[in-house]
Design an enzyme around this catalytic site. Structure first.
Site: not given
Ligand code: 5GP
Ligand code: ZN
Length: 112
Positions: A85, A93, A98
């Site tokens: 993401n 978030s 990652h």
């Protein structure tokens, strides 16, 4: 980076369930797993997201994918999904790059 959760996990100031580690990479179980296998693979150096990957540091992306593939093989996953993401609108978030390694259940496409 001082105030980054995943930098603190990378330096073990904050504990995690580590599943793989080498000089540049740490992989640990996600605290809120979305599948029977849900591992996060991070570079130990702080990079915000894949948006910061370019010709100068693209080896980090290869190292992350190689680590994810090794973990998937070691766990004998029938198949798996890798997710990066990048940016809040995409669901990021934690702003330290990652890779989510998800496996152990059937998954649908497209994602929500
Ligand atoms: P993102 O939404 O940024 O793509 O993914 C961040 C992931 O980090 C989420 O799946 C979340 O559950 C996980 N996470 C957040 N805080 C912690 C933590 O302190 N420890 C671990 N192991 N995972 C975390
Ligand atoms: Zn960081």
């Amino acid at each position: 980076m001082d105030d980054c959760l995943f930098c603190k996990i990378a330096t073990k100031q904050i504990p995690s369930a580590i599943v793989y580690e080498d000089d540049g990479i740490l992989a640990f179980n996600d605290i809120a797993p979305q599948a029977p296998t849900h591992v996060l693979i991070i570079p130990k150096t702080h990079i915000e997201s894949t948006s910061e990957i370019d010709q100068s540091n693209k080896g980090i992306a290869a190292d992350i994918i190689a680590a994810a593939s090794k973990i998937a093989r070691d766990l004998n996953l029938e198949g798996h999904r890798l997710v990066f993401n990048s940016g809040e609108i995409a669901g990021q978030s934690v702003f330290h790059l990652h890779c989510h390694l998800l496996g152990g259940r059937a998954m649908k496409w497209p994602p929500g």
